[in-house]
Design a protein around this motif. Structure first.
Motif, short mmCIF file in Angstrom:
data_model
loop_
_atom_site.label_atom_id
_atom_site.label_comp_id
_atom_site.label_asym_id
_atom_site.label_seq_id
_atom_site.Cartn_x
_atom_site.Cartn_y
_atom_site.Cartn_z
N PRO A 31 11.40 -4.05 8.34
CA PRO A 31 10.41 -4.09 7.29
C PRO A 31 9.18 -4.72 7.17
O PRO A 31 8.99 -5.89 8.26
N GLY A 32 7.76 -4.51 6.74
CA GLY A 32 6.58 -4.91 6.92
C GLY A 32 6.05 -5.34 5.77
O GLY A 32 6.34 -6.38 4.83
N PHE A 33 5.48 -4.24 5.14
CA PHE A 33 4.66 -4.22 3.53
C PHE A 33 4.80 -3.21 2.75
O PHE A 33 5.10 -1.77 3.48
N CYS A 34 4.80 -3.17 1.55
CA CYS A 34 4.93 -2.02 0.89
C CYS A 34 3.71 -1.64 -0.05
O CYS A 34 3.03 -2.52 -0.60
N VAL A 35 3.17 -0.43 -0.07
CA VAL A 35 1.80 -0.11 -0.77
C VAL A 35 2.29 0.87 -1.95
O VAL A 35 3.07 1.76 -1.68
N LEU A 92 -2.37 12.48 -2.31
CA LEU A 92 -2.15 11.11 -2.50
C LEU A 92 -3.76 10.58 -2.86
O LEU A 92 -4.70 11.13 -2.36
N SER A 93 -3.64 9.77 -3.82
CA SER A 93 -4.82 9.14 -4.25
C SER A 93 -5.02 8.03 -3.10
O SER A 93 -4.17 7.40 -2.40
N ARG A 94 -6.29 7.96 -2.89
CA ARG A 94 -6.67 6.89 -1.73
C ARG A 94 -6.98 5.43 -2.57
O ARG A 94 -7.21 4.40 -1.78
N GLU A 95 -6.53 5.25 -3.83
CA GLU A 95 -6.67 3.87 -4.57
C GLU A 95 -5.07 3.37 -4.24
O GLU A 95 -3.96 3.99 -4.61
N TRP A 96 -4.90 2.39 -3.70
CA TRP A 96 -3.60 1.66 -3.36
C TRP A 96 -3.66 0.36 -3.54
O TRP A 96 -4.60 -0.44 -3.51
N ARG A 97 -2.31 -0.26 -3.51
CA ARG A 97 -2.20 -1.89 -3.82
C ARG A 97 -0.99 -2.23 -3.02
O ARG A 97 0.04 -1.72 -3.20
N MET A 98 -1.21 -3.20 -2.45
CA MET A 98 -0.17 -3.66 -1.47
C MET A 98 0.74 -4.74 -2.45
O MET A 98 0.08 -5.63 -3.10
N LEU A 99 1.99 -4.54 -2.51
CA LEU A 99 2.94 -5.27 -3.36
C LEU A 99 3.14 -7.04 -2.80
O LEU A 99 3.08 -6.74 -1.33
N LYS A 100 3.14 -7.67 -3.70
CA LYS A 100 2.93 -9.17 -3.12
C LYS A 100 4.35 -9.47 -2.68
O LYS A 100 4.59 -10.07 -1.77
N ASN A 101 5.34 -9.20 -3.56
CA ASN A 101 6.55 -10.00 -3.45
C ASN A 101 7.71 -8.72 -2.93
O ASN A 101 8.95 -9.16 -3.20
N ARG A 102 7.32 -7.81 -2.23
CA ARG A 102 8.22 -6.79 -1.91
C ARG A 102 7.82 -6.18 -0.75
O ARG A 102 6.78 -5.72 -0.45
N LYS A 103 8.44 -6.11 0.37
CA LYS A 103 8.38 -5.82 1.88
C LYS A 103 9.03 -4.34 2.03
O LYS A 103 8.23 -3.65 2.65
N PHE A 104 9.66 -3.82 1.12
CA PHE A 104 10.31 -2.50 1.46
C PHE A 104 10.96 -2.33 0.02
O PHE A 104 11.53 -2.75 -0.55
N LEU A 105 10.66 -0.82 -0.31
CA LEU A 105 11.24 -0.35 -1.40
C LEU A 105 12.59 0.52 -0.96
O LEU A 105 12.13 1.48 -0.37
N GLY A 106 13.67 0.08 -1.52
CA GLY A 106 15.00 0.97 -1.15
C GLY A 106 15.60 0.10 0.09
O GLY A 106 15.79 -0.84 0.13
N SER A 107 16.36 0.88 0.91
CA SER A 107 17.18 0.33 1.84
C SER A 107 16.51 1.09 3.33
O SER A 107 16.19 2.51 3.43
N ILE A 108 16.57 0.30 4.35
CA ILE A 108 15.94 0.69 5.76
C ILE A 108 16.92 1.42 6.35
O ILE A 108 18.37 1.30 6.43
#
Length: 298
Positions: free
Chosen positions: A48-52, A156-172
């Motif tokens: 996992p890395g980061f989630c947008v 997809l919208s080009r407006e995005w936000r990186m989540l601060k407290n979550r590296k991955f949504l769901g399971s790898i």
């Protein structure tokens, strides 16, 4: 439908020779049903890395998990100054980022509402680079968004936000990546025919669907003896950009996919080609993909 036409290369063929070449190529094409069509691949388990967070045209929530793996090759090393110059040029598509695009998976967000998540896997060192450089981050996400849009027919919208407290949504989950390189497709405004190289393959998953087989022509040069090279011209009237094409060349095989779910071509040719010296070009005006393939000596 496969045909041969020596006039494309200013070669003269007798009717008998032309008929022989046509029958030979047609017979080779029919062999495709005797062999498996799945591309060579291997499984990797990304970290996992980061989630947008972004959204679709219809305001549906979309989360993109950016993951990393040493199994994904890195893109060519590029300085920030070189990237700026590339973005200001007429053809910024010259810099390619190898990545694996995962299948969509349904998830639940923090509000308990349904959403869709996608996984993008990139090289671990390149991952560290985009974390520390805002320009490379923006460039990578632009390429990644376009890749998901082409593969899954999204907007997809080009407006995005990186989540601060979550590296991955769901399971790898594990992903399949190609282990066999394929030629880069050069995008042209003219119909010039030149052999290219295949130094920067893109890595992504491909699934067979309801694609149709495009019309194509294969020409041998010289036509009256063992050829020095073959030229394939594939008509792709529904394709706008070269980046939506995936091309694999085997020793005696051409496999082409046009995303999203437009065309699929899988044919065998009656000669062994020199893969590393083969090249391909896509003409945006004529929407024809030209593949030049040197032939191994008899």
């Amino acid at each position: 439908m496969a045909t041969t036409d020596g006039s494309l290369l200013s070669a003269e063929m007798s009717n008998e020779d032309a008929l022989y070449e046509q029958l030979l190529l047609q017979a080779a094409k029919e062999m495709q049903y005797q062999l498996p069509t799945a591309p060579e691949s291997k499984q990797i388990r990304p970290q996992p890395g980061f989630c947008v967070k972004t959204k679709t045209k219809n305001s549906g929530k979309v989360f993109i998990n950016v993951c990393k793996s040493d199994q994904i090759p890195p893109p060519p090393d590029l300085s920030e100054e070189s990237l700026v110059a590339l973005l200001e040029s007429d053809d910024p598509s010259g810099y390619r980022i190898p990545m694996s695009l995962g299948e969509p998976h349904a998830e639940i967000d923090n509000s308990g509402n349904g959403c869709t998540a996608y996984d993008i896997v990139i090289n671990s060192k390149f991952y560290n680079k985009i974390l520390n450089n805002k320009l490379f981050m923006e460039f990578f996400l632009t390429i990644g968004f376009e890749g998901l849009e082409n593969k899954y027919n999204l907007e997809l919208s080009r407006e995005w936000r990186m989540l601060k407290n979550r590296k991955f949504l769901g399971s790898i989950t594990e992903q399949n990546i190609r282990t066999k390189s394929k030629p880069v497709i050069q995008e042209l405004e003219s119909s010039a025919l030149n052999a290219g190289s295949c130094s920067n393959p893109l890595i992504s998953e491909v699934e067979r669907s309801t694609c149709v087989e495009p019309e194509f022509t294969i020409v041998a040069e010289p036509a009256d003896e063992h050829p020095s090279f073959l030229v394939a011209e594939i008509s792709l009237p529904k394709v706008d950009l070269a980046r939506s094409l995936l091309l694999d060349l085997g020793e005696d095989r051409i496999v082409l996919w046009a995303r999203p779910d437009l065309y699929h071509l899988d044919i065998y040719i009656p000669y062994n080609i020199v893969q590393e010296e083969s090249g391909s070009q896509f003409n945006r005006k004529t929407r024809v993909l030209t593949i030049t393939m040197p032939v191994q000596p008899a």
